[in-house]
Design an enzyme around this catalytic site. Structure first.
Site, PDB file in Angstrom:
ATOM      1  N   ALA A  39     -19.598  24.337  -4.362  1.00  0.00           N
ATOM      2  CA  ALA A  39     -18.646  24.820  -5.377  1.00  0.00           C
ATOM      3  C   ALA A  39     -19.113  26.138  -5.992  1.00  0.00           C
ATOM      4  CB  ALA A  39     -18.472  23.774  -6.481  1.00  0.00           C
ATOM      5  N   ARG A  51      -8.668   1.143 -19.044  1.00  0.00           N
ATOM      6  CA  ARG A  51      -8.149   0.214 -20.050  1.00  0.00           C
ATOM      7  C   ARG A  51      -9.272  -0.510 -20.792  1.00  0.00           C
ATOM      8  NH1 ARG A  51      -3.511  -2.082 -16.250  1.00  0.00           N
ATOM      9  NH2 ARG A  51      -5.365  -2.270 -14.977  1.00  0.00           N
ATOM     10  N   LYS A 112      -0.028   8.786  -4.531  1.00  0.00           N
ATOM     11  CA  LYS A 112       1.070   9.116  -3.594  1.00  0.00           C
ATOM     12  C   LYS A 112       2.443   8.833  -4.194  1.00  0.00           C
ATOM     13  CE  LYS A 112      -1.337   5.764  -2.384  1.00  0.00           C
ATOM     14  NZ  LYS A 112      -2.297   4.939  -1.708  1.00  0.00           N
ATOM     15  N   GLU A 136      -4.879  15.770  -2.017  1.00  0.00           N
ATOM     16  CA  GLU A 136      -5.303  15.399  -0.657  1.00  0.00           C
ATOM     17  C   GLU A 136      -5.460  13.881  -0.500  1.00  0.00           C
ATOM     18  OE1 GLU A 136      -6.332  17.472   2.392  1.00  0.00           O
ATOM     19  OE2 GLU A 136      -5.755  15.439   2.867  1.00  0.00           O
ATOM     20  N   VAL A 139      -2.618  11.104   0.558  1.00  0.00           N
ATOM     21  CA  VAL A 139      -2.147  10.792   1.925  1.00  0.00           C
ATOM     22  C   VAL A 139      -3.352  10.506   2.810  1.00  0.00           C
ATOM     23  CG1 VAL A 139      -0.799  11.591   3.888  1.00  0.00           C
ATOM     24  CG2 VAL A 139      -0.253  12.418   1.609  1.00  0.00           C
ATOM     25  N   GLY A 194      -9.433  -8.845   1.407  1.00  0.00           N
ATOM     26  CA  GLY A 194      -9.294  -7.633   0.581  1.00  0.00           C
ATOM     27  C   GLY A 194      -8.581  -6.487   1.285  1.00  0.00           C
ATOM     28  N   LYS A 212       3.810   8.422   1.553  1.00  0.00           N
ATOM     29  CA  LYS A 212       2.883   9.368   2.201  1.00  0.00           C
ATOM     30  C   LYS A 212       3.630  10.264   3.179  1.00  0.00           C
ATOM     31  CE  LYS A 212      -0.861   6.003   1.824  1.00  0.00           C
ATOM     32  NZ  LYS A 212      -1.473   4.872   2.519  1.00  0.00           N
TER      33      LYS A 212
HETATM   34  N1  NAP Z   1      -8.103   2.419  -3.466  1.00  0.00           N
HETATM   35  C1  NAP Z   1      -7.942   3.278  -2.474  1.00  0.00           C
HETATM   36  O1  NAP Z   1      -8.582   3.162  -1.425  1.00  0.00           O
HETATM   37  C2  NAP Z   1      -6.987   4.428  -2.611  1.00  0.00           C
HETATM   38  C3  NAP Z   1      -6.832   5.315  -1.531  1.00  0.00           C
HETATM   39  C4  NAP Z   1      -5.990   6.433  -1.678  1.00  0.00           C
HETATM   40  C5  NAP Z   1      -5.315   6.615  -2.876  1.00  0.00           C
HETATM   41  N2  NAP Z   1      -5.464   5.700  -3.885  1.00  0.00           N
HETATM   42  C6  NAP Z   1      -4.737   5.957  -5.130  1.00  0.00           C
HETATM   43  O2  NAP Z   1      -5.678   6.199  -6.164  1.00  0.00           O
HETATM   44  C7  NAP Z   1      -5.177   5.729  -7.412  1.00  0.00           C
HETATM   45  C8  NAP Z   1      -6.163   4.743  -8.017  1.00  0.00           C
HETATM   46  O3  NAP Z   1      -6.333   3.659  -7.116  1.00  0.00           O
HETATM   47  P1  NAP Z   1      -7.499   2.568  -7.296  1.00  0.00           P
HETATM   48  O4  NAP Z   1      -7.518   1.780  -6.040  1.00  0.00           O
HETATM   49  O5  NAP Z   1      -8.747   3.201  -7.766  1.00  0.00           O
HETATM   50  O6  NAP Z   1      -6.868   1.671  -8.446  1.00  0.00           O
HETATM   51  P2  NAP Z   1      -7.607   0.563  -9.334  1.00  0.00           P
HETATM   52  O7  NAP Z   1      -8.866   0.126  -8.708  1.00  0.00           O
HETATM   53  O8  NAP Z   1      -6.580  -0.435  -9.689  1.00  0.00           O
HETATM   54  O9  NAP Z   1      -7.993   1.394 -10.663  1.00  0.00           O
HETATM   55  C9  NAP Z   1      -7.038   1.875 -11.546  1.00  0.00           C
HETATM   56  C10 NAP Z   1      -7.747   2.327 -12.817  1.00  0.00           C
HETATM   57  O10 NAP Z   1      -6.770   2.805 -13.742  1.00  0.00           O
HETATM   58  C11 NAP Z   1      -7.004   2.223 -15.009  1.00  0.00           C
HETATM   59  N3  NAP Z   1      -5.716   2.079 -15.716  1.00  0.00           N
HETATM   60  C12 NAP Z   1      -4.612   1.431 -15.296  1.00  0.00           C
HETATM   61  N4  NAP Z   1      -3.637   1.538 -16.222  1.00  0.00           N
HETATM   62  C13 NAP Z   1      -4.145   2.261 -17.239  1.00  0.00           C
HETATM   63  C14 NAP Z   1      -3.674   2.697 -18.490  1.00  0.00           C
HETATM   64  N5  NAP Z   1      -2.440   2.393 -18.903  1.00  0.00           N
HETATM   65  N6  NAP Z   1      -4.488   3.456 -19.287  1.00  0.00           N
HETATM   66  C15 NAP Z   1      -5.746   3.739 -18.897  1.00  0.00           C
HETATM   67  N7  NAP Z   1      -6.265   3.339 -17.700  1.00  0.00           N
HETATM   68  C16 NAP Z   1      -5.478   2.613 -16.899  1.00  0.00           C
HETATM   69  C17 NAP Z   1      -7.641   0.879 -14.752  1.00  0.00           C
HETATM   70  O11 NAP Z   1      -8.392   0.501 -15.896  1.00  0.00           O
HETATM   71  P3  NAP Z   1      -9.252  -0.878 -15.955  1.00  0.00           P
HETATM   72  O12 NAP Z   1     -10.279  -0.750 -14.863  1.00  0.00           O
HETATM   73  O13 NAP Z   1      -9.887  -0.855 -17.291  1.00  0.00           O
HETATM   74  O14 NAP Z   1      -8.287  -1.984 -15.727  1.00  0.00           O
HETATM   75  C18 NAP Z   1      -8.521   1.202 -13.539  1.00  0.00           C
HETATM   76  O15 NAP Z   1      -9.770   1.690 -13.948  1.00  0.00           O
HETATM   77  C19 NAP Z   1      -3.798   5.134  -7.101  1.00  0.00           C
HETATM   78  O16 NAP Z   1      -2.817   6.129  -7.285  1.00  0.00           O
HETATM   79  C20 NAP Z   1      -3.891   4.796  -5.618  1.00  0.00           C
HETATM   80  O17 NAP Z   1      -2.647   4.795  -4.962  1.00  0.00           O
HETATM   81  C21 NAP Z   1      -6.276   4.638  -3.793  1.00  0.00           C
END
Ligand code: NAP
Length: 350
Positions: A39, A51, A112, A136, A139, A194, A212
């Site tokens: 960077a 949360r 997405k 990035e 998708v 999972g 996507k």
């Molecule tokens: N997981 C993957 O492999 C993956 C891959 C590509 C893209 N994504 C995208 O990345 C994003 C996150 O995915 P993730 O898998 O990391 O989700 P996750 O594990 O469910 O984590 C979501 C986080 O957001 C927090 N949150 C939810 N609602 C909230 C609110 N109202 N205020 C403050 N914090 C809040 C949750 O808090 P708490 O922990 O305190 O409940 C948690 O820490 C999503 O858009 C998903 O589509 C994920």
């Protein structure tokens, strides 16, 4: 004379400390020196929000400022770029994205659903604020397919873009193929391991792949993101007998997301397809994602890798951060050069 003063770090805030948010913190801790070198300056987390503050996330976030209200991240003076890693097409994620751009901060997101529904408006807002907007990771997780299409194929007219964009469906279909089990049983096993969410509707009904695809199609064909016009069929109706029959004819069944342009119109569809065994997508098994782009000069390009998971997704998010910082720096330099040009032109006139 060369200015050797070290650049101050890029300061970031992270909203969402789940799979992806915690992965980003882990990556920044593990690859700190490498990221600084790439960077051209350090990247430092200043504030975070989720949360539940007391939840064990496997990473130490006590060293960062905590905000109960994640919108407050966008208002902080010690934040240059906001990472939206919460999820959901609307609600708090969208409010945060708007607030960050409104405050002139860069925005990096893995969301997405939000980009498929609101990408156009957010891009206009980012343009107006002259702030970077990067997605990035939205998708195909760790596969750099947005950068691949935007930069790598930019000299081509694309014939089509298609691929396997949902790891849950691909896991289910390839497991059904291996075990001969039916859909419902394989879905239950995927949930146990999972690979599928407790509520798998978005995945198995094809909506996630459609989100996507609409983003990829917009990039590949220079079109507007048009999620509403993706024709979507999921894998719920695929039976073990269909897979056995396809196998007997030399095919596998995969959920294929595909976009091309016909008679000037962008066609986008997601549906289970027969894929011939000699096609590279037929050997994409398990939760892996793959995207094929066919350019008129590049020929067929195949991007393949992990479409999800904390490490791969964090890898894409941090690459976006590095790129966002580079974009801002080069825009700043261009503005300064323009300024200097303006001044020297005035001087010459005198
Ligand atoms: N997981 C993957 O492999 C993956 C891959 C590509 C893209 N994504 C995208 O990345 C994003 C996150 O995915 P993730 O898998 O990391 O989700 P996750 O594990 O469910 O984590 C979501 C986080 O957001 C927090 N949150 C939810 N609602 C909230 C609110 N109202 N205020 C403050 N914090 C809040 C949750 O808090 P708490 O922990 O305190 O409940 C948690 O820490 C999503 O858009 C998903 O589509 C994920």
């Amino acid at each position: 004379m060369t200015d050797t003063t070290p650049m101050p770090p890029l300061r970031i805030a992270i909203a969402g400390l789940g799979t992806v948010g915690a992965g980003v913190i882990r990556l920044l801790d593990t690859n700190r020196d490498l990221v600084r070198a790439r960077a051209g300056r350090g990247i430092e987390v200043t504030a975070v929000s989720a949360r539940d503050r007391s939840k064990d996330r496997g990473v130490n976030h006590e060293r960062f400022h905590w905000e109960d209200d994640m919108i407050a991240l966008a208002r902080r003076d010690d934040v240059d770029v906001v990472l939206e890693l919460v999820g959901g097409s609307d609600g708090p994620a969208l409010a945060l994205a708007r607030a960050a751009l409104d405050a002139g901060k860069g925005l990096v997101t893995a969301n997405k659903a939000m980009i498929a529904h609101h990408g156009l408006a957010l891009a206009a807002q980012a343009d107006k604020a002259r702030a970077p907007l990067k997605f990035e990771a939205a998708v195909a997780g760790g596969i750099p397919v947005v950068k691949g299409l935007r930069e790598g194929t930019s000299a081509n007219a694309l014939d089509k873009v298609y691929g396997i964009l949902n790891g849950t469906c691909n896991y289910i279909l390839s497991e059904m193929e291996q075990t001969g089990a039916d859909f419902a049983e394989t879905l239950r096993e995927a949930q146990r391991l999972g690979y599928a969410e407790a509520d798998p509707a978005f995945d198995i009904e094809g909506v996630d792949a459609a989100h996507k695809l609409s983003i990829l199609a917009a990039i590949g064909f220079g079109a507007r993101v048009d999620f509403a016009n993706v024709r979507t069929t999921g894998i719920v109706a695929v039976r073990a007998a269909d897979i056995a029959q396809a196998d007997a004819l030399g095919y596998v069944i995969r959920l294929i997301a595909e976009a091309d342009v016909r008679d000037g119109a962008l066609l986008q569809r997601v549906r289970p397809c027969l894929v011939a065994r000699d096609h590279p997508l037929s050997s994409v098994d398990g939760p892996t994602n793959a995207v094929v782009a066919e350019g008129n000069f590049s020929g067929r390009l195949l991007f393949q890798g992990a479409g999800a998971g904390d490490g791969p997704t964090a890898s894409a998010v941090v690459a976006d951060l590095i790129e966002a910082d580079g974009d801002t720096a080069s825009k700043g330099k261009a503005a300064k050069d323009k300024d200097k040009g303006g001044k020297s032109a005035k001087t010459k006139k005198k």
